[in-house]
Design an enzyme around this catalytic site. Structure first.
Site, PDB file in Angstrom:
ATOM      1  N   ARG A 134       0.822  -1.221   0.000  1.00  0.00           N
ATOM      2  CA  ARG A 134       0.000   0.000   0.000  1.00  0.00           C
ATOM      3  C   ARG A 134       0.852   1.265   0.000  1.00  0.00           C
ATOM      4  O   ARG A 134       0.341   2.358  -0.158  1.00  0.00           O
ATOM      5  CB  ARG A 134      -0.938   0.006   1.211  1.00  0.00           C
ATOM      6  CG  ARG A 134      -1.971  -1.124   1.173  1.00  0.00           C
ATOM      7  CD  ARG A 134      -3.053  -0.924   2.208  1.00  0.00           C
ATOM      8  NE  ARG A 134      -2.533  -0.984   3.545  1.00  0.00           N
ATOM      9  CZ  ARG A 134      -2.995  -0.255   4.570  1.00  0.00           C
ATOM     10  NH1 ARG A 134      -3.993   0.581   4.383  1.00  0.00           N
ATOM     11  NH2 ARG A 134      -2.467  -0.377   5.762  1.00  0.00           N
ATOM     12  N   TYR A 135       2.159   1.114   0.243  1.00  0.00           N
ATOM     13  CA  TYR A 135       3.089   2.256   0.239  1.00  0.00           C
ATOM     14  C   TYR A 135       4.296   1.852  -0.602  1.00  0.00           C
ATOM     15  O   TYR A 135       4.651   0.672  -0.650  1.00  0.00           O
ATOM     16  CB  TYR A 135       3.563   2.573   1.665  1.00  0.00           C
ATOM     17  CG  TYR A 135       2.448   2.883   2.652  1.00  0.00           C
ATOM     18  CD1 TYR A 135       1.968   4.177   2.796  1.00  0.00           C
ATOM     19  CD2 TYR A 135       1.904   1.868   3.431  1.00  0.00           C
ATOM     20  CE1 TYR A 135       0.964   4.462   3.714  1.00  0.00           C
ATOM     21  CE2 TYR A 135       0.893   2.143   4.340  1.00  0.00           C
ATOM     22  CZ  TYR A 135       0.424   3.434   4.482  1.00  0.00           C
ATOM     23  OH  TYR A 135      -0.572   3.710   5.376  1.00  0.00           O
ATOM     24  N   ARG A 138       7.169  -0.146   1.420  1.00  0.00           N
ATOM     25  CA  ARG A 138       6.805  -1.190   2.382  1.00  0.00           C
ATOM     26  C   ARG A 138       6.013  -2.313   1.726  1.00  0.00           C
ATOM     27  O   ARG A 138       5.270  -2.051   0.789  1.00  0.00           O
ATOM     28  CB  ARG A 138       5.906  -0.591   3.487  1.00  0.00           C
ATOM     29  CG  ARG A 138       6.672   0.017   4.627  1.00  0.00           C
ATOM     30  CD  ARG A 138       5.850   1.084   5.312  1.00  0.00           C
ATOM     31  NE  ARG A 138       6.004   2.357   4.643  1.00  0.00           N
ATOM     32  CZ  ARG A 138       5.317   3.451   4.926  1.00  0.00           C
ATOM     33  NH1 ARG A 138       4.405   3.430   5.859  1.00  0.00           N
ATOM     34  NH2 ARG A 138       5.544   4.572   4.271  1.00  0.00           N
ATOM     35  N   CYS A 147      -3.956 -18.062  14.539  1.00  0.00           N
ATOM     36  CA  CYS A 147      -3.641 -17.178  15.679  1.00  0.00           C
ATOM     37  C   CYS A 147      -3.896 -17.946  16.966  1.00  0.00           C
ATOM     38  O   CYS A 147      -4.665 -18.902  16.982  1.00  0.00           O
ATOM     39  CB  CYS A 147      -4.570 -15.972  15.717  1.00  0.00           C
ATOM     40  SG  CYS A 147      -4.336 -14.818  14.396  1.00  0.00           S
ATOM     41  N   CYS A 151      -9.476 -12.608  18.044  1.00  0.00           N
ATOM     42  CA  CYS A 151      -9.904 -11.359  18.693  1.00  0.00           C
ATOM     43  C   CYS A 151     -11.199 -10.910  18.024  1.00  0.00           C
ATOM     44  O   CYS A 151     -11.304 -10.915  16.791  1.00  0.00           O
ATOM     45  CB  CYS A 151      -8.832 -10.301  18.544  1.00  0.00           C
ATOM     46  SG  CYS A 151      -7.211 -10.923  19.036  1.00  0.00           S
ATOM     47  N   CYS A 154     -10.974  -8.175  15.290  1.00  0.00           N
ATOM     48  CA  CYS A 154      -9.896  -8.339  14.299  1.00  0.00           C
ATOM     49  C   CYS A 154     -10.250  -7.753  12.924  1.00  0.00           C
ATOM     50  O   CYS A 154     -11.320  -8.020  12.374  1.00  0.00           O
ATOM     51  CB  CYS A 154      -9.598  -9.827  14.146  1.00  0.00           C
ATOM     52  SG  CYS A 154      -8.332 -10.170  12.927  1.00  0.00           S
ATOM     53  N   ARG A 156      -8.785  -8.613  10.148  1.00  0.00           N
ATOM     54  CA  ARG A 156      -8.711  -9.665   9.116  1.00  0.00           C
ATOM     55  C   ARG A 156      -9.561 -10.869   9.509  1.00  0.00           C
ATOM     56  O   ARG A 156      -9.252 -12.005   9.159  1.00  0.00           O
ATOM     57  CB  ARG A 156      -7.249 -10.063   8.902  1.00  0.00           C
ATOM     58  CG  ARG A 156      -6.401  -8.880   8.455  1.00  0.00           C
ATOM     59  CD  ARG A 156      -5.065  -9.313   7.894  1.00  0.00           C
ATOM     60  NE  ARG A 156      -4.307  -8.139   7.505  1.00  0.00           N
ATOM     61  CZ  ARG A 156      -3.145  -7.777   8.046  1.00  0.00           C
ATOM     62  NH1 ARG A 156      -2.584  -8.538   8.966  1.00  0.00           N
ATOM     63  NH2 ARG A 156      -2.533  -6.685   7.650  1.00  0.00           N
ATOM     64  N   ASP A 315     -10.926  -0.438  12.803  1.00  0.00           N
ATOM     65  CA  ASP A 315     -11.209  -0.505  11.359  1.00  0.00           C
ATOM     66  C   ASP A 315     -12.659  -0.918  11.104  1.00  0.00           C
ATOM     67  O   ASP A 315     -13.311  -1.507  11.972  1.00  0.00           O
ATOM     68  CB  ASP A 315     -10.278  -1.522  10.687  1.00  0.00           C
ATOM     69  CG  ASP A 315      -8.836  -1.051  10.699  1.00  0.00           C
ATOM     70  OD1 ASP A 315      -8.607   0.165  10.612  1.00  0.00           O
ATOM     71  OD2 ASP A 315      -7.933  -1.910  10.809  1.00  0.00           O
ATOM     72  N   ASP A 352      -6.614   4.167   9.882  1.00  0.00           N
ATOM     73  CA  ASP A 352      -6.168   3.525   8.646  1.00  0.00           C
ATOM     74  C   ASP A 352      -7.386   3.570   7.732  1.00  0.00           C
ATOM     75  O   ASP A 352      -8.383   2.872   7.977  1.00  0.00           O
ATOM     76  CB  ASP A 352      -5.727   2.079   8.937  1.00  0.00           C
ATOM     77  CG  ASP A 352      -4.612   1.631   8.017  1.00  0.00           C
ATOM     78  OD1 ASP A 352      -4.448   2.267   6.956  1.00  0.00           O
ATOM     79  OD2 ASP A 352      -3.920   0.654   8.351  1.00  0.00           O
ATOM     80  N   LYS A 359      -2.736   5.528   6.194  1.00  0.00           N
ATOM     81  CA  LYS A 359      -2.941   6.049   7.550  1.00  0.00           C
ATOM     82  C   LYS A 359      -2.973   7.576   7.558  1.00  0.00           C
ATOM     83  O   LYS A 359      -2.229   8.215   6.813  1.00  0.00           O
ATOM     84  CB  LYS A 359      -1.807   5.584   8.457  1.00  0.00           C
ATOM     85  CG  LYS A 359      -1.752   4.090   8.658  1.00  0.00           C
ATOM     86  CD  LYS A 359      -0.682   3.727   9.659  1.00  0.00           C
ATOM     87  CE  LYS A 359      -0.580   2.218   9.783  1.00  0.00           C
ATOM     88  NZ  LYS A 359       0.033   1.582   8.598  1.00  0.00           N
TER      89      LYS A 359
END
Ligand code: SF4
Length: 391
Positions: A134-135, A138, A147, A151, A154, A156, A315, A352, A359
């Site tokens: 996205r950048y 990076r 995981c 969570c 989350c 994702r 998000d 984000d 961001k």
């Protein structure tokens, strides 16, 4: 000291001075487990709880929670480690900030137009089957769907817990892309939780990346120090991290109750392995949406050598509407932190943006200019201080 400053100092919260061990809080069902077993990551991993029946052995579930686990888990899977479930405070009932992060809620079934399966537009920025860019400098490698815990907030969550795994060939393809593109300087190893991979795969990924001359920074995003900190008791894993130092480890603690003896030891082991630690909290309604909670959390993190790095606005992931706060809520927290804690404990508050727009830093406005060139700056306790730029 003026009266407003002393009033602000009086509002300081109690500081946590000692940490609790999850072993001492373990539910009745694990009373016969030895400390050695509890501290073994393999034991913690094998004994994770997935179903309503599993979880009900450790804590009393409300009828709504049982229904939620049955109805929500087929869409957004559920899992929690013995360590994390032991941190639930029964006296806080359904409002316990630990419980809210690990036990499904029927509110996850609510539909809202703005929520998305891919809130950060990652698949629109995919450069290989498991990497996103996205950048310009990076790249993120999505290494696993697995995981220690699922969570409930989350980002994702539509992928985490999927049964099929990301193949080594797909990861190798992402590494080949990095090798060929020398404007990529910074790689994030993410998932899922990359520390749920076996040591051999972790070692292979890190060694491959370390050999690429244009890579300056290797980051590893893991919630394991918080959700299954025993993973960082594994000397083989720590050795792999040390051989590839420095690895920037970004973890995620969201509430001071998550900082335990086991988590502090995990953070220390990471530091001893040459890792540089940062924390990325998510701002969550009813969990940490007030200045005192974030202040206590950030003090605890700094004490354990982990710098508060980001405070993310939650998000727009499907099933997380009930966790979302306003931007103003985060700005109020940032206003609270300034002056009460050193700059080391003040994270960047960021959103984000949906769809991969990146961001944006958010901070309370502190400056107003008057027509005669005088600037008015608002300090941490609200005093209006005049300042003039040089002529
Ligand atoms: S550990 Fe991270 S990737 Fe895994 S469920 Fe939690 S927030 Fe999502």
């Amino acid at each position: 000291m003026d009266s407003r400053e002393s009033a602000a100092l009086e509002r300081r919260p109690q500081v946590m001075t000692s940490l609790e061990s999850s072993y001492n809080r373990r539910p009745q069902c694990w009373q016969n487990i030895s400390k050695t077993e509890w501290d073994s990551w393999q034991w913690q991993w094998r004994h994770r709880l997935f179903t309503a029946d599993d979880i009900a052995r450790a804590i009393d579930l409300a009828p709504d929670e049982i229904q939620a686990i049955r109805e929500v888990a087929p869409i957004f899977s559920a899992a929690v480690s013995p360590h994390y479930v032991s941190l639930i405070r029964r006296e806080l009932g359904l409002n316990c900030p630990i419980r809210m992060q690990c036990i499904p809620s029927l509110r996850e079934l609510e539909q809202h137009r703005e929520l998305s399966k891919d809130p950060l537009g990652e698949y629109r920025h995919a450069v290989t089957s498991c990497s996103f860019r996205r950048y310009p400098d990076r790249m993120l490698i999505y290494t696993t769907h697995e995981c220690a815990m699922r969570c409930r907030h989350c980002t994702r969550r539509s992928r985490v817990g999927l049964k099929e795994q990301i193949s080594n060939e797909a990861i190798a393809d992402a590494i080949r892309h990095i090798r060929k593109n020398d404007n990529i300087r910074d790689v994030l190893i993410s998932g899922g939780d990359p520390l749920s991979l076996d040591n051999r795969t972790i070692g292979w990924i890190l060694t491959e990346l370390r050999q690429i001359p244009h890579i300056d920074v290797i980051r590893l995003c893991t919630r394991m120090p918080c959700t299954l900190p025993q993973r960082l008791n594994d000397p083989e894993l720590l050795d792999i991290l040390k051989q590839n130092a420095p690895i920037y480890v970004n973890t995620q603690f969201n509430h001071p109750f998550e900082m335990t003896v086991e988590s502090a030891a995990a953070l220390e082991n990471l530091r001893m392995a040459g890792c540089i630690l940062g924390n990325q909290s998510v701002l969550l309604r009813g969990i940490n949406d007030d200045g005192c909670t974030i202040e206590m959390l950030n003090r605890a993190l700094l004490r354990e050598g982990c710098r508060p790095y980001y405070l993310f606005l939650c998000d727009v992931a499907q099933g997380t509407h009930h966790f979302r706060t306003s931007i103003q809520c985060g700005l109020n927290i940032m206003q609270h932190l300034r002056g009460r804690v050193s700059g080391l404990a003040i994270p960047h508050f960021v959103i984000d943006l949906p769809d991969g727009y990146g961001k944006v830093d958010l901070c309370p406005s502190k400056v107003t200019a008057t027509p005669d060139g005088t600037m008015h700056l608002c300090n941490w306790f609200g005093a209006d201080v005049e300042y003039r730029d040089p002529e």
